[in-house]
Design a protein around this motif. Structure first.
Motif, PDB file in Angstrom:
ATOM      1  N   GLN A 181      14.511  11.067  -9.761  1.00  0.00           N
ATOM      2  CA  GLN A 181      13.465  10.079  -9.517  1.00  0.00           C
ATOM      3  C   GLN A 181      12.338  10.407 -10.490  1.00  0.00           C
ATOM      4  O   GLN A 181      11.788  11.505 -10.446  1.00  0.00           O
TER       5      GLN A 181
ATOM      6  N   TRP B 277       9.505   8.872 -10.883  1.00  0.00           N
ATOM      7  CA  TRP B 277       8.169   8.380 -10.560  1.00  0.00           C
ATOM      8  C   TRP B 277       7.917   8.560  -9.068  1.00  0.00           C
ATOM      9  O   TRP B 277       8.812   8.408  -8.250  1.00  0.00           O
ATOM     10  N   HIS B 278       6.700   8.939  -8.711  1.00  0.00           N
ATOM     11  CA  HIS B 278       6.365   9.047  -7.298  1.00  0.00           C
ATOM     12  C   HIS B 278       4.883   8.733  -7.138  1.00  0.00           C
ATOM     13  O   HIS B 278       4.067   9.163  -7.957  1.00  0.00           O
TER      14      HIS B 278
ATOM     15  N   GLN C 162       0.287   2.972  -3.882  1.00  0.00           N
ATOM     16  CA  GLN C 162       1.393   2.646  -4.786  1.00  0.00           C
ATOM     17  C   GLN C 162       0.828   2.085  -6.078  1.00  0.00           C
ATOM     18  O   GLN C 162      -0.192   1.394  -6.071  1.00  0.00           O
TER      19      GLN C 162
ATOM     20  N   LYS D 183       6.173   0.955 -13.706  1.00  0.00           N
ATOM     21  CA  LYS D 183       6.006   2.394 -13.568  1.00  0.00           C
ATOM     22  C   LYS D 183       7.151   3.040 -12.768  1.00  0.00           C
ATOM     23  O   LYS D 183       7.410   4.215 -12.888  1.00  0.00           O
ATOM     24  N   LYS D 184       7.784   2.203 -11.900  1.00  0.00           N
ATOM     25  CA  LYS D 184       8.842   2.771 -11.066  1.00  0.00           C
ATOM     26  C   LYS D 184      10.170   2.850 -11.808  1.00  0.00           C
ATOM     27  O   LYS D 184      11.137   3.392 -11.285  1.00  0.00           O
ATOM     28  N   GLU D 185      10.212   2.254 -12.990  1.00  0.00           N
ATOM     29  CA  GLU D 185      11.471   2.261 -13.724  1.00  0.00           C
ATOM     30  C   GLU D 185      11.560   3.515 -14.585  1.00  0.00           C
ATOM     31  O   GLU D 185      10.557   4.137 -14.925  1.00  0.00           O
TER      32      GLU D 185
END
Lengths: 437, 429
Positions: A150, A152-153, A202, A208-210
């Motif tokens: 993962q 991104w967090h 968030q 950004k989550k990719e």
């Protein structure tokens, strides 16, 4: 971070987001509390668990003893996965070797059994495979169980959270928890001894989550690059070419010299080998002493022993020679002739066990009254030497393995064997006869 | 204060009281009864005490390896700045306190060899000096001479007794003074101590056990003996801790977390022993040299093959599979079951190491390669089990209990040890 809105500018109250680097736009993700020591983190986790929260997690620079029961986390199934991997490795390692040894690659080594007597040799491979698959299961099982990778967090948006790899101990309760209440939850965390509680949001930017493009690009490119050797091999297996090989170091492949047994135009016989010049002998190859090298005495088999060694030392039939002969005999001759020379060594014994009839010559047999037997005893020493050198019937010659001096030592020992096994009481020294009677 | 550290439970009983004398009395009774029975049985063998002495070497190796294993735990604890061990360290120290008595008990087989007894060790016999008969043994006889061998026995004993005594004495001293510098001092000593310990343990195994087959070679033998001994040592520790708790001591201090760690060591040494034992077997089997394979030839054929299989399954496969689980180590009755089980099999392992040599010399008169292993009739090779084998072992276990019981006194916890709090609060990850 000067443009970040703040409810209590300059203060350090529970809603203070100023100066800690946490942007407040976007959807609320969690409340992040920091604790001073691992012990306080464990205590806080216990309180949060007891308050009924389920969607929360603890973060620390190192594993903290007792954090799992404090958080109410059930045991990981990772050990079972690892056991499964290790077991699979061990079983497949054994199965692989069973399959190769008994089906696809039956390799007969001196008639030894193929399976399962060869198991000890198979254990290390089964063991290594068990370790390999157990480690793979452990590594990849951990990644899968933790939903990794993962990249991104949301917690990474909190600047304070950066210390989690150094000396920060954090506990985050997610907004998605059914008991989450921004006021009550914050109070719970503060009461549990938090030195700071931040709201974490968030990132509103979905990109950004990719996975970052460059990482994706690198994975694709390196995977493609790794396929190139395979592609070349695949092409080579399925095509024909009349082009010559690629030589990277041509001066190594083509050295300016002639190898033995190759053609050469320079000489009339067209051979690169230049043999011995007629009428000459290489140093140390004269072998002039007929007795020592060939067992001959004036053209007939000698009945005695050589007079001297090639280096001029006198040849003496003494105990040292007999001992040497016994030593060499026990190494080279006993497999067929046996330790006593009766021709019942391991090889004839096996032939007999297999139902065969072949028997090695009895070296110690005395001549019989009817004229048969005693072949070796009646043989002149020179002929015996020649037999050791060049072989006889099914016996191979030992000239390549046993030097001449040792062959003569064996001759002397064979004579001793014959003498010992056909001895009468008269051969025993006077003083020791009584011990045999 | 962090939860990682706990303070001593106010109701905890840490005084040994009568525990030690009870153990000493029970051990003395067992030792007396079984050793007298053994002497009678040994005399009835009518083989000039040969069976008795072989059985004695088995039993002595068993109790010595337990004390040796516990000394290792103490050295390791200081060497790596361990924490969990602290609550059981006083018990481990008591177990190493048995060294003097163990070494005195060993004189039963050492003194006869010095006085010229030939039937226990082949190298002590006159045949051994025959260079023609024993070309490979001849050059070892300088090392394997009865007097030099006995001197080494005394030296090994002095090293073990000295190391164990020093650590136990300093630990007791800290109970009085509470000086944390003592812990630092022991940490410094543990490094060189561990090196000396390693060499001494290997040399002892070579001298007492491996030299029973003096023509045979194995460099890993000492490590294998040590690994096997540690299985028994941790099993014995688990049982002694359990016994102490059943008697109302340390009930709050030693928790399932500590049992779990003792169990982990039992598990790891079960595997470690098997790993070294297989390494030895594998290389010699593969190399196929007569003077190496002879040792296995006497153990893998005839009656002895069933003992070998029993050890493979009972000492390795079964406990390995079951001790792997977290729960078999944390549930105390289950751990106790495996502790007893492994102790029995450790004895069988020592028996398997020693006893085939007995039959070898009896049947062929001398361990000569040309006469014995290569042409001997393997089907005739019997285990030749005798009741004296068991009674000597039990008697020596009694001796071990006496040795331990004499040191179970005063505080059963090192109360002023700086790591005690962390040991009390120890939790598995």
């Amino acid at each position: 971070m000067t443009d970040t809105p703040s409810h209590h500018p300059g203060g350090h109250g529970p809603d203070d987001n100023n100066g800690n680097g946490t942007p407040t736009e976007g959807e609320l993700y969690a409340l992040l509390a920091e604790y001073d020591t691992p012990g306080e983190l464990v205590t806080a986790a216990r309180k949060v668990r007891d308050a009924g929260y389920a969607n929360f997690d603890c973060f620390s620079p190192f594993p903290v003893h007792g954090i799992d029961p404090a958080m109410g986390i059930k045991r990981t199934i990772l050990p079972l996965i690892i056991f499964g991997g290790g077991f699979t490795g061990a079983v497949s390692g054994i199965a692989l070797q069973w399959w190769c040894n008994t089906h696809t690659w039956q390799w007969n080594i001196s008639g030894k059994p193929l399976w399962p007597t060869t198991m000890p040799a198979g254990i290390p491979i089964a063991y290594e495979l068990a370790i390999l698959l157990a480690v793979f299961s452990s590594f990849f099982g951990m990644w899968i169980a933790n939903k990794l990778p993962q990249v991104w967090h949301p917690l990474f948006r909190n600047e304070r959270f950066g210390r989690v790899t150094d000396d920060g101990f954090f506990l985050a309760i997610e907004a998605g928890d059914r008991r989450f209440d921004s006021v009550q939850t914050r109070k719970l965390l503060t009461d549990a001894g938090a030195i700071a509680v931040d709201a974490v949001y968030q990132d509103p930017d979905p990109r950004k989550k990719e996975l970052p493009r460059w990482i994706l690009g690198f994975i694709v490119a390196s995977s493609a690059f790794a396929l190139i050797p395979l592609a070349i091999a695949a092409k080579a297996r399925n095509s024909h070419s009349s082009e010559p090989h690629i030589y990277i170091f041509p001066d190594m492949n083509w050295q300016p010299k002639y190898k033995s047994d190759t053609a050469m135009d320079l000489f009339p016989d067209n051979r690169a080998n230049r043999g011995d010049i007629p009428g000459t002998i290489a140093r140390g190859w004269l072998e002039a002493d007929d007795t020592f090298y060939r067992g001959l005495d004036n053209g007939a088999w000698t009945t005695g022993f050589p007079k001297a060694y090639p280096d001029g030392a006198p040849f003496a039939v003494d105990e040292a020679l007999l001992k040497r002969g016994q030593n060499r005999f026990n190494i080279y001759c006993t497999p067929c002739h046996g330790y006593d020379g009766h021709g019942e060594g391991m090889v004839p014994t096996r032939v007999k066990a297999g139902g065969g009839l072949w028997q090695a010559r009895n070296l110690a047999e005395a001549p019989q009254a009817n004229g048969t037997g005693g072949v070796v005893e009646q043989m002149p020493n020179g002929q015996l030497f020649n037999t050791i050198s060049n072989g006889y019937s099914t016996m191979q010659g030992y000239a390549a393995q046993i030097p001449q001096a040792d062959r003569w030592a064996i001759v002397s020992y064979v004579r001793a064997l014959e003498r010992a096994q056909n001895a009468s009481l008269d051969d025993v020294p006077e003083g020791q006869r009584s011990s045999l009677k | 204060m962090s939860v990682l550290t706990k303070s001593l439970h106010p109701d905890e009983k840490i005084k040994a009281g009568k525990l030690g004398s009870n153990m000493t009395k029970a051990g003395a009774g067992v030792a007396l009864v079984f050793l007298i029975v053994s002497v009678v049985l040994g005399a009835m063998q009518g083989d000039h005490w040969k069976r008795f002495l072989y059985a004695y070497v088995v039993g002595w190796s068993f109790i010595a390896s337990i004390a040796i294993g516990m000394l290792w735990l103490i050295l390791l604890h200081f060497l790596v700045r361990g924490r969990w061990v602290t609550v059981v360290r006083r018990l481990a120290e008591a177990m190493t306190g048995a060294f003097p008595l163990i070494w005195i008990a060993g004189l039963v087989f050492v003194v006869p060899v010095v006085l010229g007894y030939k039937d226990l060790y082949y190298w002590a016999s006159a045949d051994a000096h025959n260079a023609t008969l024993n070309p490979t043994l001849h050059h070892k006889l300088g090392w394997l001479s009865p007097s030099f061998w006995a001197i080494r026995y005394v030296v090994y004993g002095a090293i073990f007794i000295g190391l164990a005594g020093y650590f136990a004495k300093k630990s007791r001293e800290q109970d009085e003074t509470g000086d944390p510098a003592i812990t630092d001092r022991l940490r410094v000593v543990s490094g060189p101590g561990m090196i000396i310990y390693g060499f001494t343990t290997c040399a002892l195994a070579f001298d007492v056990l491996m030299s029973l087959s003096p023509k045979w070679y194995s460099t890993i033998y000492g490590v294998m003996f040590w690994g096997s001994g540690n299985v028994a040592a941790f099993s014995a520790l688990a049982l002694i801790v359990l016994w102490v708790q059943r008697n109302g001591r340390l009930v709050h201090s030693v928790t399932e977390e500590h049992y779990h760690d003792i169990g982990k060591w039992m598990f790891s040494f079960t595997f470690f022993w098997a790993y070294t034992a297989f390494s030895q077997f594998m290389l010699q089997w593969y190399g196929n040299m007569p003077d190496e394979t002879v040792w296995y030839k006497y153990r893998l054929f005839g009656d002895w093959q069933w003992v070998s299989i029993a050890i493979l399954v009972g000492y390795w496969a079964f406990p390995f599979v079951f001790l792997m689980s977290r729960w078999t180590k944390r549930i105390v009755p289950s751990l106790a079951f495996f502790a007893v089980w492994q102790l029995v099999f450790h004895w069988l392992d020592m028996y398997w190491n020693v006893m085939p040599n007995y039959d070898w010399q009896t049947r062929y008169g001398q361990p000569d390669l040309n006469l014995g292993p290569l042409t001997g009739e393997i089907s005739l090779h019997h285990v030749g089990f005798s009741a004296v084998d068991i009674t000597v072992w039990l008697g020596l276990c009694g001796v071990l209990l006496v040795g331990i019981g004499r040191h179970l006194k005063g505080n059963l916890l090192p109360i002023k040890d700086p790591t005690l709090g962390m040991s009390l609060g120890h939790e598995q990850l």
